[in-house]
Scaffold this active site. Structure first.
Site, mmCIF file in Angstrom:
data_model
loop_
_atom_site.group_PDB
_atom_site.id
_atom_site.type_symbol
_atom_site.label_atom_id
_atom_site.label_comp_id
_atom_site.label_asym_id
_atom_site.label_seq_id
_atom_site.Cartn_x
_atom_site.Cartn_y
_atom_site.Cartn_z
ATOM 1 N N HIS A 1 -28.804 28.574 3.938
ATOM 2 C CA HIS A 1 -30.231 28.910 3.857
ATOM 3 C C HIS A 1 -31.029 28.056 4.861
ATOM 4 O O HIS A 1 -31.817 28.576 5.655
ATOM 5 C CB HIS A 1 -30.665 28.649 2.406
ATOM 6 C CG HIS A 1 -32.121 28.793 2.122
ATOM 7 N ND1 HIS A 1 -32.615 29.744 1.269
ATOM 8 C CD2 HIS A 1 -33.203 28.077 2.546
ATOM 9 C CE1 HIS A 1 -33.928 29.615 1.199
ATOM 10 N NE2 HIS A 1 -34.313 28.606 1.961
ATOM 11 N N GLU A 2 -30.780 26.758 4.849
ATOM 12 C CA GLU A 2 -31.514 25.852 5.746
ATOM 13 C C GLU A 2 -31.144 26.079 7.214
ATOM 14 O O GLU A 2 -31.995 25.946 8.100
ATOM 15 C CB GLU A 2 -31.268 24.388 5.362
ATOM 16 C CG GLU A 2 -31.785 23.993 3.979
ATOM 17 C CD GLU A 2 -33.277 24.215 3.798
ATOM 18 O OE1 GLU A 2 -34.029 24.129 4.780
ATOM 19 O OE2 GLU A 2 -33.682 24.498 2.659
ATOM 20 N N HIS B 1 -33.251 28.912 8.576
ATOM 21 C CA HIS B 1 -34.599 28.440 8.957
ATOM 22 C C HIS B 1 -34.533 27.733 10.313
ATOM 23 O O HIS B 1 -35.357 27.956 11.190
ATOM 24 C CB HIS B 1 -35.125 27.399 7.956
ATOM 25 C CG HIS B 1 -35.558 27.952 6.634
ATOM 26 N ND1 HIS B 1 -36.350 29.060 6.501
ATOM 27 C CD2 HIS B 1 -35.326 27.519 5.368
ATOM 28 C CE1 HIS B 1 -36.577 29.290 5.215
ATOM 29 N NE2 HIS B 1 -35.960 28.371 4.504
ATOM 30 N N ASP C 1 -40.562 28.301 0.480
ATOM 31 C CA ASP C 1 -40.776 29.314 1.515
ATOM 32 C C ASP C 1 -41.894 30.271 1.140
ATOM 33 O O ASP C 1 -42.664 30.696 2.000
ATOM 34 C CB ASP C 1 -39.480 30.100 1.727
ATOM 35 C CG ASP C 1 -38.350 29.185 2.147
ATOM 36 O OD1 ASP C 1 -38.619 28.198 2.857
ATOM 37 O OD2 ASP C 1 -37.200 29.451 1.757
HETATM 38 ZN ZN LIG Z 1 -36.120 27.839 2.487
#
Ligand SMILES: [Zn+2]
Length: 235
Positions: free
Chosen positions: A58-59, A62, A162
């Site tokens: 997930h990171e 980003h 987020d």
């Molecule tokens: Zn996030």
């Protein structure tokens, strides 16, 4: 302050683990092993490591999206309550902030979609729909379900989640950046207090901790927005 350790380098980004992180798998495994037996402790530890693998993915999404906009991301640090991608700056261009924020939850939803049929055949319907630590297939079922949960949780419209950034980027198209930030900060505080109260009421301490974390983060986001605003009016 506890130090963090470099684990590995992926796409030229340092993946670091905060020292406090080690407490979580160790403590959880210990208590599960003590109360339910050694093998359940091992499953609990495996699950925590897999949770953090999903958070890392997930990171990374980003970070890679931020890099496309020329924002440096020297490191991602994993803490016991989640991961933080160290973006050198948060873009003030709403379209960029939206694109960077949305890819994290999208990663988790996409992973869940991709895993559904393989897991359905591999684990069987019954195991997939009854996640627990009673057996290895049920432990894997947790890994499937945690992805939609992570995706949805991150969409809560509160900083530093987020969802808070997504909402600000949408509002900032219609109003000033400062006004949009203040709206999200206040909304975030309502969620923070709600989480805190629910966490204390149901003795779900992780939720209470997250509530506290959100409440404190709201302030730093507000300060930053005021700083930008002053900076803009001076130029
Ligand atoms: Zn996030």
């Amino acid at each position: 302050m506890l130090p963090s350790f470099r684990l590995i380098k992926i796409f030229d980004i340092d993946i670091r683990i905060h020292a406090s992180f080690f407490i979580l798998p160790a403590a959880v495994s210990f208590f599960y092993a003590r109360d339910y037996g050694y093998i359940v402790g091992v499953r609990a530890c495996t699950l925590i490591l897999l949770v953090f693998a999903c958070i890392l993915g997930h990171e990374l999404c980003h970070s890679l999206q931020a890099r496309r906009f020329g924002i440096l991301v020297p490191r991602i640090t994993l803490y016991p309550i989640g991961g933080v991608a160290g973006l050198q700056r948060i873009p003030r261009e709403p379209k960029q902030e939206f694109a960077i924020s949305i890819v994290g939850p999208l990663f988790n939803f996409t992973l869940a979609l991709l895993l559904f049929f393989p897991f359905y055949y591999w684990l069987g319907r019954e195991n997939l729909f009854s996640p627990s630590l009673d057996s290895w297939p049920k432990m894997w079922a947790n890994v499937f379900w945690l992805n939609p949960v992570l995706g949805l949780f991150n969409l809560v419209p509160a900083f530093p989640m987020d969802g808070g950034r997504i909402l600000r980027s949408l509002l900032a198209r219609k109003m000033s950046y400062l006004k949009a930030t203040l709206f999200c900060v206040n909304l975030g505080r309502i969620f923070a207090i709600l989480f805190l109260l629910l966490g204390v009421f149901y003795k779900y301490w992780t939720l209470a901790l997250v509530g506290l974390f959100i409440y404190l983060s709201a302030d730093s986001e507000k300060r930053q927005a005021y700083f930008y605003d002053e900076h803009d009016s001076q130029n």
